[in-house]
Design a protein around this motif. Structure first.
Motif, mmCIF file in Angstrom:
data_model
loop_
_atom_site.group_PDB
_atom_site.id
_atom_site.type_symbol
_atom_site.label_atom_id
_atom_site.label_comp_id
_atom_site.label_asym_id
_atom_site.label_seq_id
_atom_site.Cartn_x
_atom_site.Cartn_y
_atom_site.Cartn_z
ATOM 1 N N GLU A 177 -28.234 18.495 -29.579
ATOM 2 C CA GLU A 177 -28.556 17.654 -28.429
ATOM 3 C C GLU A 177 -29.820 18.105 -27.701
ATOM 4 O O GLU A 177 -30.294 17.422 -26.802
ATOM 5 C CB GLU A 177 -27.376 17.600 -27.433
ATOM 6 C CG GLU A 177 -27.077 18.896 -26.717
ATOM 7 C CD GLU A 177 -26.080 19.778 -27.471
ATOM 8 O OE1 GLU A 177 -25.815 19.473 -28.652
ATOM 9 O OE2 GLU A 177 -25.591 20.745 -26.873
ATOM 10 N N CYS A 194 -29.425 14.656 -34.038
ATOM 11 C CA CYS A 194 -30.158 14.966 -32.809
ATOM 12 C C CYS A 194 -30.410 13.677 -32.041
ATOM 13 O O CYS A 194 -30.024 12.600 -32.495
ATOM 14 C CB CYS A 194 -31.497 15.608 -33.161
ATOM 15 S SG CYS A 194 -31.344 16.967 -34.317
ATOM 16 N N TYR A 195 -31.066 13.781 -30.875
ATOM 17 C CA TYR A 195 -31.542 12.579 -30.214
ATOM 18 C C TYR A 195 -32.740 12.074 -31.011
ATOM 19 O O TYR A 195 -33.542 12.872 -31.492
ATOM 20 C CB TYR A 195 -31.928 12.871 -28.764
ATOM 21 C CG TYR A 195 -30.725 12.867 -27.850
ATOM 22 C CD1 TYR A 195 -30.048 14.048 -27.554
ATOM 23 C CD2 TYR A 195 -30.227 11.672 -27.329
ATOM 24 C CE1 TYR A 195 -28.917 14.037 -26.744
ATOM 25 C CE2 TYR A 195 -29.103 11.654 -26.521
ATOM 26 C CZ TYR A 195 -28.445 12.837 -26.239
ATOM 27 O OH TYR A 195 -27.326 12.825 -25.441
ATOM 28 N N ARG A 203 -39.895 16.314 -20.304
ATOM 29 C CA ARG A 203 -38.706 17.094 -20.670
ATOM 30 C C ARG A 203 -39.144 18.305 -21.493
ATOM 31 O O ARG A 203 -38.809 18.424 -22.677
ATOM 32 C CB ARG A 203 -37.723 16.233 -21.494
ATOM 33 C CG ARG A 203 -37.092 15.110 -20.700
ATOM 34 C CD ARG A 203 -36.165 15.632 -19.598
ATOM 35 N NE ARG A 203 -35.158 16.540 -20.104
ATOM 36 C CZ ARG A 203 -33.992 16.155 -20.655
ATOM 37 N NH1 ARG A 203 -33.701 14.884 -20.727
ATOM 38 N NH2 ARG A 203 -33.139 17.068 -21.102
ATOM 39 N N ALA A 211 -27.495 7.400 -22.287
ATOM 40 C CA ALA A 211 -27.386 8.857 -22.319
ATOM 41 C C ALA A 211 -28.756 9.498 -22.199
ATOM 42 O O ALA A 211 -29.751 8.999 -22.704
ATOM 43 C CB ALA A 211 -26.722 9.301 -23.614
ATOM 44 N N VAL A 212 -28.802 10.631 -21.530
ATOM 45 C CA VAL A 212 -30.045 11.381 -21.370
ATOM 46 C C VAL A 212 -30.107 12.459 -22.446
ATOM 47 O O VAL A 212 -29.135 13.198 -22.619
ATOM 48 C CB VAL A 212 -30.087 12.046 -19.975
ATOM 49 C CG1 VAL A 212 -31.330 12.921 -19.844
ATOM 50 C CG2 VAL A 212 -30.049 10.997 -18.890
ATOM 51 N N PRO A 213 -31.196 12.554 -23.204
ATOM 52 C CA PRO A 213 -31.300 13.618 -24.202
ATOM 53 C C PRO A 213 -31.013 14.975 -23.594
ATOM 54 O O PRO A 213 -31.468 15.281 -22.491
ATOM 55 C CB PRO A 213 -32.770 13.533 -24.653
ATOM 56 C CG PRO A 213 -33.133 12.110 -24.437
ATOM 57 C CD PRO A 213 -32.365 11.680 -23.227
ATOM 58 N N THR A 256 -27.757 15.758 -23.394
ATOM 59 C CA THR A 256 -26.323 15.589 -23.155
ATOM 60 C C THR A 256 -25.583 15.763 -24.465
ATOM 61 O O THR A 256 -25.790 15.009 -25.417
ATOM 62 C CB THR A 256 -26.033 14.184 -22.600
ATOM 63 O OG1 THR A 256 -26.868 13.956 -21.472
ATOM 64 C CG2 THR A 256 -24.572 14.054 -22.206
ATOM 65 N N ALA A 283 -23.635 12.910 -27.088
ATOM 66 C CA ALA A 283 -24.069 11.526 -26.881
ATOM 67 C C ALA A 283 -25.328 11.196 -27.658
ATOM 68 O O ALA A 283 -26.012 10.227 -27.351
ATOM 69 C CB ALA A 283 -24.325 11.292 -25.388
ATOM 70 N N GLN A 284 -25.615 11.994 -28.705
ATOM 71 C CA GLN A 284 -26.869 11.783 -29.431
ATOM 72 C C GLN A 284 -26.905 10.392 -30.040
ATOM 73 O O GLN A 284 -25.921 9.905 -30.590
ATOM 74 C CB GLN A 284 -27.030 12.812 -30.564
ATOM 75 C CG GLN A 284 -27.268 14.237 -30.101
ATOM 76 C CD GLN A 284 -26.008 15.035 -30.017
ATOM 77 O OE1 GLN A 284 -25.184 14.778 -29.138
ATOM 78 N NE2 GLN A 284 -25.812 15.978 -30.903
#
Lengths: 277, 176, 571
Positions: free
Chosen positions: A47, A67-68, A88, C411-413, C415, C418-419
């Motif tokens: 994450e 991953c995101y 970020r 979702a906020v990266p 978190t 929640a990817q």
């Protein structure tokens, strides 16, 4: 690289359940494995990693990770990633692209991303062809490669991406080969750890449109020298590069660009004072 | 060639058990990935072939676990270092597959994997000075020899495909 | 001399004369004295030294549009003044002050009273005398501004130039005052009324920036373009003050993608551009729509098409903003109606974009963007952008889950658990690529429904007045229409104003309600092709009798023209 805490994860933890749609035999399958092994070695939890891409076969990779991810539009992945990294800085940001997405439509952003030197890693999976759209030449295709859109070949010399990256200010320049899993994993770990803009070109054969690239396995070779921190020396090495030297070429010491963000010195209510009559 | 000098270090029996276990587990995972690729590309025969191979490797892994007795090979295999310069010997080469490949091709890949593993353990036998490690490595040589023979038997059931095995009348399709 | 609600002054000069600075100082002095004011400028193509005109309108009431005619023109010199002929209408009641020689024919033909005053020579007679300060003195004297107000202002503005500069300017201003002492304007502004609210001096672009920051914007990426660059110039230091950052990108394609990336990471983000830049950004705006990522894009419209007239205003980006996306991509389009409204509308746009996880285009224009105004401090509003957060992630998180309002938690990266991968490809509820009819239809419905189900409140439009005639306009023309309607009412013609602030999504029910009792509709816009007229016809039920009054830039549409249209449609 991210500043968050590390957590022990296995490569499988970085892989999603989505089955890749790449052709069997595509080098990108290996690269996905290298990604997951590199992430595991770095210890960044999934994450805390964001994988950006544009359009092309290689750009499918974010959804194959856990991953995101952001699968953006053609050629703009570096810009997307830059916006995230500036706001970020806590996240590890990896950008995946291909020779078309990255060097053609994305060419301008490539130059400026190297110059800007944000702390992120740019991985271009170079198969010297446009695979997603059925085999047109790319900026790294040989001039005599026959295609439907350019019968007999383009007659135009290809780019040398490592030269462009070095000249534009990238802080880390390397080449890898998809079939060399361990070597590629090691280079990715090195690239992500290295501060500033890290550029890794990964030769990744296209089994469908460039079956001739099967030969690459025999043509790639470890560069006979260690990485240098001298851009001049790196440039001279590139002058005799046959395009198949594998390893880290350049590890620079430019300070990564990191604009101030997140620390408010002043309350928003103060901003109107300059307008008061 | 898988060179034991470039694999994980062997400082005792537990390490050797862990490496042998690891080799099988890596193979299981690789065959599963290949089964998935075949599934996405509608080569159902090869889905079965690769899943069978994965299952077989899984059984090999179980045998090693049983042989290891009290040693927790699973945990130990996570502790030992990964393969650095070379591949895990039985990991199938992802670049050697084709969406229209036949079971014969898959078995040839499996054969190559078992042969690499056999050579790996043979080199340990030849190079180690530790008697107990030598003995255990010898057992693994015997195991891998059996696996090689098994794959040969399977290959006899699957003849080589005709030269036209990769002929697909449909052209590639543009996706984006 | 009769009392009048407003006075308009033009100051022209070239080659370093400082006409624009004079205009700024005059506006500031007037604003300090308590009047409302509105300053626009017109320039030649040169980067420096070109001919320039400062155009100021002052009033005891808020000013949001130019007057029909100028009461005073002060010319420091006459070089290339013909360029401004169409923008400085004069009449027999106007007073023109400048060199006796070379008075342009157009000015003589207007019938204005010309008083010879060799401003440049007067300046040369003083030590370090500046012509623009003399002009300032003349203007201030004729307007009835007090010398003390000017003195205070000079002290502030020239503080860093030293005592000598202040003294020289003071002397020049006095010379101007003295020279004008024997003259009189045909009109006079009433004394300013005490204002309960405090006063600001601000441009539309600055107000846009302030509205953005108040709404919660903390990241901007942009590429400079006339006439939007001042938004970026204001945001760069001011974002930094509140912990944000503005990054200059290599082009507009990078700008729009950078703000999408930053917003994906959880930071409300914005860019500002003009027509050519907005064209470049279209693809990525579609990406933000499809991936449901909030962003705000300010388009300070200029005359088009293509490179057009970069320094002049027009309203012809409406089609681009509303219809420019490929595919079906519902999104937000808003338009501020005045300099002050730039603050509110931008702030509201941030709020809406964040609440609805969609891109919002704010259509400002060169006219209000680059205008400076002395205004009453706008009231604070509570719209602060906040997106629906993903919480309680027990089961598998689905980024694009259907149902409810159509807005799904984002979702906020960072978190855990929640990817997801944001994608421009059509996707299912999880965000994975899917070309199925159900998923495509479901997601299209979701993105349309979330916008249509939202309660926008009364700010969607300015609705004023009553009558069977409605004048419909938008953006910077609202002020001119409002003034025209005031005059029409004074003439006994009842007419109502409808000026949508929210252009997309369209509001059919509310528009229908606004049109109840209307049998005649006059559409007013600053385009060549009648874009707003066609937009109204496409989306709203209009009464049978519709007239369209539209003209492209570069000249502003004045209240008198609209007033005439209304009167001509009396029967």
């Amino acid at each position: 690289m991210s500043t968050a805490e590390t957590r022990a994860c296995r490569p499988a933890d970085y892989r999603s359940d989505v089955k890749p749609v790449w052709c069997p035999g595509c080098g990108d399958h290996h690269i996905l494995l290298s990604f997951t092994r590199a992430f595991a070695e770095l210890g960044q939890p999934p994450e805390q990693i964001a994988v950006f891409s544009g359009i092309g076969c290689s750009s499918r990779i974010p959804a194959y990770t856990n991953c995101y991810g952001f699968h953006g539009v053609h050629g703009r992945s570096l810009a997307l990633a830059a916006g995230l990294k500036v706001t970020r800085p806590d996240l590890t940001v990896v950008v995946a692209s291909g020779d078309g997405d990255g060097y053609s439509i994305g060419g301008n952003h490539f130059l400026h991303a190297c110059r800007r030197n944000l702390d992120l890693t740019y991985v271009v999976m170079d198969n010297r062809v446009y695979g997603m759209t059925k085999g047109q030449p790319s900026p790294t295709t040989e001039p005599d490669f026959d295609t439907a859109l350019s019968p007999g070949g383009t007659g135009v010399s290809p780019f040398h991406p490592l030269v462009i990256a070095l000249a534009s200010g990238a802080n880390f320049v390397a080449r890898a080969f998809s079939g060399d899993l361990n070597g590629t994993t090691g280079i990715l770990v090195d690239a992500i750890r290295h501060p500033g803009f890290s550029f890794v070109e990964i030769l990744s054969p296209c089994v469908t449109f460039r079956p001739d690239e099967k030969e690459w396995k025999g043509k790639v070779h470890q560069a006979p020298v260690q990485a240098t921190d001298d851009p001049g020396r790196a440039a001279r090495r590139l002058m005799t590069d046959d395009g198949f030297n594998v390893g880290v070429l350049y590890r620079g010491s430019r300070r990564p660009y990191r604009p101030e963000f997140g620390h408010a010195g002043v309350d928003v209510g103060e901003l109107e004072k300059e307008f008061a009559l | 060639m898988t060179d034991p000098a470039k694999g994980p270090a062997i400082s005792g029996l537990a390490d050797l058990f862990a490496i042998a276990y690891r080799i099988e587990i890596d193979a299981v995972e690789r065959y599963r990935l290949l089964a998935d690729q075949m599934e996405v590309h509608n080569n159902l025969e090869l889905v079965d072939t690769f899943r069978d191979l994965a299952r077989a490797e899984g059984l090999h892994a179980e045998e090693i676990r049983r042989l290891a007795g009290d040693i927790d090979v699973a945990a130990q295999s996570r502790r030992i270092g990964g393969w650095t310069s070379e591949q895990s010997p039985e990991e199938a080469d992802l670049s050697a597959v084709h969406y229209m490949m036949t079971p014969w091709h898959a078995l040839r890949m499996a054969l190559a994997g078992e042969q690499r593993a056999l050579a790996f353990f043979e080199r340990i036998v030849a190079s180690t000075e530790d008697a107990r490690i030598k003995a255990l490595a010898q057992e693994f040589v015997a195991e891998e020899t059996e696996h090689v023979a098994l794959v040969h038997r399977l290959l006899r059931r699957h003849p080589p495909p005709p030269a036209t095995w990769a002929d697909d009348p449909d052209p590639p399709v543009s996706q984006e | 001399m009769r009392e009048t609600p407003s006075v308009s002054v033009a100051i022209v000069g070239s080659g370093g004369a400082g006409a624009l600075t004079t205009g700024n100082l005059l506006l500031e002095a007037a604003g300090t004295a308590g009047w409302h004011g509105f300053l626009t400028r017109s320039v030649g193509p040169q980067i420096r030294g070109g001919e320039a005109a400062a155009l100021i309108r002052l009033s005891t009431r808020p000013v949001e549009c130019p007057a029909d005619c100028f009461d005073l023109l002060i010319a420091v010199d006459w070089l290339n003044v013909d360029r401004f002929h169409g923008e400085i209408p004069l009449g027999p009641a106007s007073l023109v002050i400048g060199d006796a020689a070379d008075v342009p024919a157009g000015i003589t033909a207007s019938g204005a009273r010309v008083v010879a005053m060799p401003i440049k020579d007067m300046a040369k007679a003083l030590p370090d005398g500046r012509p623009n300060m003399i002009a300032l003195g003349i203007a201030a004297g004729l307007l009835g501004l007090r010398r003390e107000v000017l003195a205070t202002l000079l002290g502030k503005r020239l503080a860093d130039k030293g005592r000598a500069a202040i003294d020289a300017s003071t002397a020049a201003i006095k010379a101007g005052f003295d020279a004008a002492a024997t003259l009189e304007l045909a009109v006079r502004l009433p004394d300013p009324e005490p204002d309960a609210a405090s006063r600001w001096l601000i441009s539309g672009n600055e107000a846009t920036g302030l509205g953005a920051v108040r709404g919660g914007i903390r990241f901007a990426a942009a590429y400079p373009i006339t006439p939007a660059t001042e938004i970026l110039e204001w945001l760069a230091p001011n974002l930094a003050k509140v912990g944000g950052v503005l990054m200059q990108a290599e082009d507009e394609l990078a700008s729009i993608n950078m703000i999408i990336g930053a917003s994906y990471g959880g930071t409300p983000s914005l860019t500002a551009t003009s027509g050519p830049g907005l064209s470049l950004m279209m693809e990525a705006l579609g990406l933000a729509t499809a991936a449901e990522i909030p962003i705000v894009v300010v388009d300070v419209m200029r005359a088009g098409p293509s490179t057009g007239i970069p320094t002049k205003s027009e309203q012809a980006d409406l089609n681009l903003a509303v219809y420019g996306f490929h595919g079906d991509a519902p999104h937000l389009v808003l338009a501020p109606q005045s300099v002050a409204d730039c603050l509110f509308t931008t702030q509201w746009a941030v709020f809406l974009a964040e609440a609805l996880q969609a891109p919002a285009i704010v259509l400002s224009d060169q006219f209000i963007g680059q205008a400076r105004a002395a205004i009453s401090r706008p009231a604070d509003v509570a719209f602060i952008g906040r997106r629906l957060a993903a919480t309680g992630l027990g089961e598998t998180y689905r980024r694009y889950a259907l149902g409810g309002s159509g807005v799904s938690p984002m979702a906020v990266p960072g978190t855990r658990g929640a990817q997801y991968t944001a994608d421009g490809l059509t996707h299912n509820e999880q965000g994975l690529p899917s070309g199925s009819a159900a998923d495509h239809g479901g997601q299209l419905d979701k993105r349309r429904d979330k916008l249509e189900r939202f309660s926008y409140g009364d700010r969607w439009a300015s609705l004023e007045g009553d009558g069977d005639l409605a004048v419909v306009t938008w953006g910077s023309l609202t002020g001119a229409v409002r003034e025209a309607l005031d005059r029409a009412r004074a003439d006994g013609v009842a007419a109502r104003l409808i000026a949508p602030r929210l252009l997309s999504p369209v509001q059919p029910e509310r528009f229908a309600a606004a049109l109840r009792g209307v049998s005649r509709l006059l559409v007013v816009e600053q385009t060549h092709g009648g874009q707003f007229h066609r937009y109204l016809r496409a989306h709203y039920e209009l009464p049978g009798d519709v007239r369209a009054f539209h003209r492209p830039g570069p000249l502003p549409i004045r209240p008198g023209e609209i007033h005439r249209e209304i009167l001509e449609w009396r029967s």
